[in-house]
Motif scaffolding. Structure first.
Motif: not given
Length: 425
Positions: A93-107
């Protein structure tokens, strides 16, 4: 128009733990039902004059409310949490570095693979090993939802090197509690009478991932504010926190009652592989502050820290006299008096070792509540902790009323307070 969260004093008593829409980003990724609210953290960050140069410590960080809110306010933070599940959640919850679009595409790619495998219908139902399955509350998840969950977990493990692995696992933990399992939460966790034969496992997980991506987009620009989480016992923190480094403490330790936090988080802890068997569960409990009879052991000696406090001894004796008078003879009931002394002893040990980490003038806020769980004997937690703190050299600044809450044991309103301390150094 900008939405402003209400100030703490303007919020109705029953809503003071509520998570307001303005505050949801990151906090909503995984949260205890009775977590204290972000607005309380903001109030004490402001009151303690903590800035980007300050360091705030939460030695019982739970699911990370203080750490998340400190990061949002630009304040550096460190958290300690002895339970691996909330410690994991706080770290994510305190790790905010992931790219939002990359997260969505990977999931999305993971979901497609899992969906294809489940649609084939050729697999026998997956299940947990017998010694692991025994750890779950009976009926807490149905066979088919468990099968789907384990299929998703296996696919995620194959992607363990991904930048998004931890966030996707936490999304699954949240889905297990909210949508997939059969749990209900009241004073204690239980299993619903109406159990789910099936659940939209992948869809629920994906929904949580989308929520994370939305929040990560909102939190851009603040990801570089340092925040560290240690899975560690706050009674033994000296090797982790540098001497004289902490400017403020904002925390909510366990209360002396019968709430077993390992039971509250059992479903997700077991399925995510954080606990594998009864030996592992015992080791986990042995590393926690003694606040309930489910984690008291023969060799515990924390009570030696409060041998000079007659008030605590008197409360323990009162509990034991009432137990005998009522004819209560179960093993747990016989431990009520002892766990009371062990709890305050453990907190005394924590406050003692904490002193080295504090800067002169550091201020501390402990959210604590009165309790009457042990045969209706009243325990004024905040007052007693204040007296222990004073004996260790702290100054008690205030005992602020946060809210009152209804006790199902006594049918009365009990005080939940913030004990405010200062370390003169």
């Amino acid at each position: 128009m900008t939405q402003v969260a209400p100030q703490l004093n303007d919020i109705a008593n029953g809503s003071k733990n509520r998570l307001f829409p303005k505050d949801e980003a990151a906090h909503r990724w995984y949260r205890f039902v009775l977590s204290f609210p972000p607005q309380l953290v903001r109030e004490y960050i402001d009151r303690f004059h903590l800035t980007r140069k300050s360091l705030v410590l939460d030695p019982f960080c739970g699911t990370g409310t203080t750490l998340v809110e400190a990061k949002k306010q630009g304040v550096r933070s460190v958290g300690l949490e002895a339970h691996p599940m909330p410690a994991f959640a706080s770290g994510v919850k305190t790790e905010w570095s992931p790219d939002p679009r990359g997260l969505l595409e990977h999931a999305g790619r993971v979901a497609a693979k899992v969906g294809k495998g489940l649609a084939s219908g050729t697999e026998t139902l997956r299940s947990l090993p017998p010694e692991t399955d025994k750890l779950l509350l009976k009926g807490s998840i149905g066979p088919l939802p468990l099968h789907k969950t384990l299929a998703l977990l296996d696919e995620l493990r194959g992607e363990a090197s991904s930048l998004y692995y931890k966030h996707e696992r936490l999304s699954l933990a949240n889905a297990l509690v909210q949508d997939i399992g059969n749990l209900h939460f009241g004073p204690e966790v239980g299993v619903s009478k109406k159990k789910k034969d099936d659940a939209p496992v992948v869809a629920s997980w994906l929904s949580n991932v989308r929520t994370m991506a939305e929040d990560l987009e909102e939190l851009r620009g603040k990801q570089h504010v340092p925040s560290t989480v240690w899975c560690h016992d706050s009674r033994h923190m000296l090797e982790l926190i540098p001497d004289g480094s902490v400017d403020g403490v904002i925390t909510s330790p366990p209360y002396p009652n019968e709430k077993d936090y390992t039971r509250t988080t059992r479903l997700e802890s077991v399925i995510l592989g954080l606990i594998h068997d009864r030996k592992g569960l015992r080791r986990l409990k042995q590393g926690l502050l003694r606040s309930n009879t489910r984690n008291v052991y023969k060799d515990d000696r924390d009570d030696r820290w409060i041998e000079g406090f007659p008030k605590i001894k008197k409360i323990a004796e009162q509990i034991e006299r009432r137990r005998i008078a009522l004819g209560k003879t179960s093993g747990f009931e016989r431990l009520y008096a002892r766990v009371t002394k062990l709890y305050f002893g453990g907190m005394a040990q924590h406050l003692s070792v904490l002193r080295r980490a504090l800067r002169p003038g550091a201020r501390l806020a402990y959210v604590v509540g009165d309790q009457a769980s042990f045969l209706r004997v009243m325990i004024r937690t905040g007052q007693l902790l204040g007296e222990i703190a004073e004996s260790l050299g702290y100054e008690v600044e205030a005992l602020d009323l946060f809210r009152t809450r209804f006790s199902t044991t006594t049918k009365e309103q009990l005080r939940e307070e913030v004990l405010v301390l200062r370390w003169p150094g």
